[in-house]
Design a protein around this motif. Structure first.
Motif, PDB file in Angstrom:
ATOM      1  N   SER A 382      45.306  43.012  35.864  1.00 24.33           N
ATOM      2  CA  SER A 382      44.230  43.158  36.853  1.00 24.33           C
ATOM      3  C   SER A 382      43.099  42.192  36.518  1.00 24.33           C
ATOM      4  O   SER A 382      42.820  41.912  35.348  1.00 24.33           O
ATOM      5  CB  SER A 382      43.690  44.590  36.855  1.00 24.33           C
ATOM      6  OG  SER A 382      44.694  45.508  37.231  1.00 24.33           O
ATOM      7  N   VAL A 400      37.809  41.677  43.269  1.00 21.56           N
ATOM      8  CA  VAL A 400      39.029  42.155  42.620  1.00 21.56           C
ATOM      9  C   VAL A 400      40.215  41.782  43.501  1.00 21.56           C
ATOM     10  O   VAL A 400      40.346  42.290  44.621  1.00 21.56           O
ATOM     11  CB  VAL A 400      38.991  43.678  42.399  1.00 21.56           C
ATOM     12  CG1 VAL A 400      40.309  44.164  41.772  1.00 21.56           C
ATOM     13  CG2 VAL A 400      37.808  44.064  41.519  1.00 21.56           C
ATOM     14  N   LYS A 404      48.062  41.118  40.816  1.00 19.32           N
ATOM     15  CA  LYS A 404      47.778  40.999  39.391  1.00 19.32           C
ATOM     16  C   LYS A 404      48.303  39.672  38.868  1.00 19.32           C
ATOM     17  O   LYS A 404      49.283  39.127  39.375  1.00 19.32           O
ATOM     18  CB  LYS A 404      48.416  42.155  38.622  1.00 19.32           C
ATOM     19  CG  LYS A 404      47.849  43.523  38.989  1.00 19.32           C
ATOM     20  CD  LYS A 404      48.481  44.629  38.162  1.00 19.32           C
ATOM     21  CE  LYS A 404      47.861  45.987  38.504  1.00 19.32           C
ATOM     22  NZ  LYS A 404      48.439  47.081  37.675  1.00 19.32           N
ATOM     23  N   HIS A 529      37.918  48.589  32.417  1.00 19.63           N
ATOM     24  CA  HIS A 529      38.928  48.034  33.326  1.00 19.63           C
ATOM     25  C   HIS A 529      38.222  47.268  34.437  1.00 19.63           C
ATOM     26  O   HIS A 529      37.308  47.794  35.081  1.00 19.63           O
ATOM     27  CB  HIS A 529      39.790  49.142  33.926  1.00 19.63           C
ATOM     28  CG  HIS A 529      41.033  48.616  34.578  1.00 19.63           C
ATOM     29  ND1 HIS A 529      41.050  48.089  35.844  1.00 19.63           N
ATOM     30  CD2 HIS A 529      42.304  48.514  34.109  1.00 19.63           C
ATOM     31  CE1 HIS A 529      42.278  47.693  36.147  1.00 19.63           C
ATOM     32  NE2 HIS A 529      43.057  47.945  35.105  1.00 19.63           N
ATOM     33  N   ALA A 531      38.859  46.526  37.438  1.00 13.13           N
ATOM     34  CA  ALA A 531      38.920  47.037  38.810  1.00 13.13           C
ATOM     35  C   ALA A 531      38.175  48.351  38.981  1.00 13.13           C
ATOM     36  O   ALA A 531      38.211  48.948  40.065  1.00 13.13           O
ATOM     37  CB  ALA A 531      40.381  47.210  39.234  1.00 13.13           C
TER      38      ALA A 531
END
Length: 670
Positions: A382, A400, A404, A529, A531
């Motif tokens: 990601s 975002v 991926k 993370h 995202a």
């Protein structure tokens, strides 16, 4: 972002701007959304929890509490960051109005490496000190105002051989022998000679140069099949959700998929798949809509600050190049070039290793006065790309991608930036933050608000962020991501209008009224993370004659370290040292005593700041990059004011990339 022109003469663009009372058009706020600020939210609702930031302060004269945010992954937020080794002896501040050199610590060597006018392509003539090189010659030479840059290593010798990619943000008055010629027509419009405009357009853009270390010294490889110049007239493609829509079509491009050039390239980004991301910052200054009534119907012209009236804010290219006249022309297809401003403000991706590749403006990331596009990658592939929108009262964003990163599927990686979600940041007073999606049909982004499609959202991303309630910030500039913790840091350069209006009231993230000196803010994504939709944030430090930072009691208190103002460029090296470049007018009243603009190194754990370098008078220090092993550092000295890098008191000054090495061959900063 630079705010200055170097050559001071009565015929200069700066002289014309000053005569009109417009000294720094880049700094004029255009956010009139009336977003409710953190100050209003906290003081009206009175919902401050124990341990949250105590607001409703008139100033930061006294300490105020900072929340101790829990880390989503380990222990306390930010406290588990690895501490880097910072061992050099700081240099003193450089004071005076005749500084014409670069100073680095004892044990280091700094050398001018790549300057405006240096040859890039075969056939390039030598740079002429009297600025007599033609526009055609300038297309073969290094452009002006070196800014964001990156070193791309060759895999067989990653610390000895690679490509250096350098942005050229804009053109100085020094580009012409006696400065630019500006005249005023009977209708009030500004007129420019065509050849001067052509040379200015050639001095914009990007350089790619091959470099190699030979016998311990970095040298340019010339000629090279990799060397390349992009300018304001280089053909580029448009892709993503906003490509080919009606509001991207012009008389020159009825498809809405092809555009000439890139403008005002300040900061940048790099992808895991090895491409370079050019960011288009103050492109708005190049366009004019002469029809006030039409301008008032175009939300994006208003929200981004496109000039209305007889001429553009700067340069006045529209007098000879119709692309920059954004006035609606009913007799021309698509109204002429009224949509041309919509084709700038994007992230432009290109492959530095393929000199024949076509750069692509990726519209999925949205259109801003964009300062950088910094990537962070999670172990699962990601990605997130962070950007600031560099104007007073604007916002912080991230993109975002839907897909991926897959190192085994290069073709798919090249499409990752064509679909995804853009978010704007909201900073709550208790140290929490959230990313709000800028997606058509969500968070009020509907036709009733002027957003009929996702393309409308992306073209007027500022307006969309207004609607969803993003937090207005003090000129968000570069974003850097810590290489181990992936914490994000953003430079909030300054905002002397903070506290002057209800729209820009003092708040937790922007706690200083009449903020001349700026601050750095950092955040950690939920579970670290990229995202994530939530994050925890805090002030890293406040710059100025006295540095301030949160102490162990969670209070804002004086911070030991070398003082500086207006953090602009941010960059982490591989060991986690935070490098800070500054941009302030050192001879103006708020900054007297701060010395010349400088490069500093900060410890993200202790927040200690050490001054590594000072530059010549009139310059901004920017564009940081280095070799993977940390033994070479490059930075840019932009728009020096006297005669740097010749430093002889008579040679025309040149924006210059400087290479720094340690005399013992060690890692820079240790």
């Amino acid at each position: 972002m630079s705010k200055r022109f170097s050559l001071k003469n009565g015929n200069s663009l700066q002289a014309d701007l000053t005569a009109r009372g417009v000294a720094d058009i880049d700094d004029i706020a255009v956010n009139r959304s009336g977003n409710q600020s953190l100050w209003e939210l906290s003081c009206s609702r009175r919902k401050l929890a124990t341990g949250s930031m105590t607001l409703c302060l008139a100033s930061i004269a006294g300490p105020f509490s900072l929340s101790g945010c829990a880390s989503a992954k380990r222990g306390n937020t930010f406290s588990d960051t690895l501490r880097p080794d910072i061992g050099f002896t700081p240099v003193p501040a450089a004071l005076g109005d005749s500084i014409d050199s670069v100073t680095v610590p004892e044990g280091y060597t700094a050398r001018a490496f790549y300057s405006w006018g240096d040859a890039v392509l075969e056939g390039a003539p030598p740079w002429q000190q009297d600025a007599s090189n033609s526009a055609a010659e300038q297309t073969l030479q290094a452009g002006q105002n070196h800014d964001g840059m990156h070193f791309f290593p060759f895999p067989d010798a990653p610390n000895e051989h690679g490509l250096l990619v350098v942005n050229h943000e804009y053109s100085n008055d020094t580009l012409h022998p006696s400065g630019p010629t500006v005249t005023t027509a009977a209708d009030g419009s500004k007129q420019r000679p065509a050849q001067q405009v052509a040379k200015e357009q050639a001095a914009h853009g990007v350089s790619v140069i091959e470099i190699k270390r030979v016998a311990g010294q970095w040298q340019r490889v010339f000629p090279s099949r990799y060397n390349r110049r992009l300018t304001a007239n280089t053909p580029m493609a448009l892709s993503g959700p906003a490509a080919a829509v009606e509001s991207m079509k012009t008389a020159q491009d009825p498809t809405g998929t092809r555009v000439l050039g890139t403008l005002n390239n300040c900061s940048m980004g790099v992808t895991p798949w090895g491409t370079y991301l050019i960011c288009e910052e103050n492109w708005k200054n190049y366009f004019a809509n002469r029809d006030t009534n039409d301008w008032q119907t175009r939300a994006s012209h208003q929200r981004y600050g496109v000039a209305v009236g007889a001429h553009s804010h700067k340069y006045y290219w529209e007098s000879v190049d119709p692309r920059f006249d954004a006035t609606f022309k009913p007799g021309l297809p698509y109204g002429g070039f009224v949509n041309e401003p919509n084709r700038f403000g994007w992230v432009v991706e290109f492959d530095p290793f393929d000199s024949s590749s076509t750069p692509v403006k990726r519209t999925a990331l949205g259109r801003l006065v964009r300062e950088g596009c910094t990537c962070v990658q999670a172990p699962d592939g990601s990605l997130a790309f962070y950007s600031g929108d560099d104007t007073r009262g604007e916002y912080v964003y991230k993109f975002v991608p839907d897909g991926k990163y897959d190192p085994g599927n290069p073709a798919a990686n090249r499409r990752l930036l064509d679909s995804g979600t853009v978010y704007c940041a909201v900073y709550h007073a208790d140290g929490r933050g959230e990313w709000r999606a800028l997606v058509h049909g969500q968070n009020g982004l509907t036709a009733q608000r002027g957003f009929h499609t996702q393309a409308d959202v992306l073209i007027n991303l500022r307006g969309a962020a207004d609607v969803v309630g993003a937090t207005p910030m003090d000129r968000p500039e570069w974003v850097a991501v810590h290489p181990q913790s992936t914490d994000g840091y953003v430079a909030l350069t300054n905002n002397d209008e903070r506290g002057s209006t209800e729209r820009q009231a003092v708040d937790a993230a922007n706690p200083r009224a009449d903020n001349h000196h700026g601050q750095i803010l950092r955040w950690r994504e939920h579970k670290q993370h990229p995202a994530a939709l939530a994050f925890e944030w805090e002030l890293f430090l406040l710059a100025g004659p006295t540095l301030s930072a949160p102490n162990q009691k969670n209070e804002l208190a004086p911070l030991a370290g070398d003082r500086f103002s207006c953090p602009d460029g941010l960059w982490f090296d591989g060991d986690g040292r935070l490098w800070i470049g500054t941009d302030y007018d050192e001879l103006e009243e708020p900054y007297l005593g701060q010395g010349m603009n400088q490069l500093l190194c900060a410890d993200p754990v202790t927040r200690e700041v050490k001054r590594f370098m000072t530059g010549p008078v009139g310059s901004e220090i920017t564009g940081l990059t280095g070799t993977p092993d940390g033994t070479t550092l490059w930075f840019n000295v932009q728009h020096p004011g006297l005669s740097y890098p010749a430093s002889d008191g008579k040679t025309r000054p040149r924006s210059t990339t400087v290479v720094v090495t340690k005399n013992d061959g060690g890692v820079i900063g240790t």
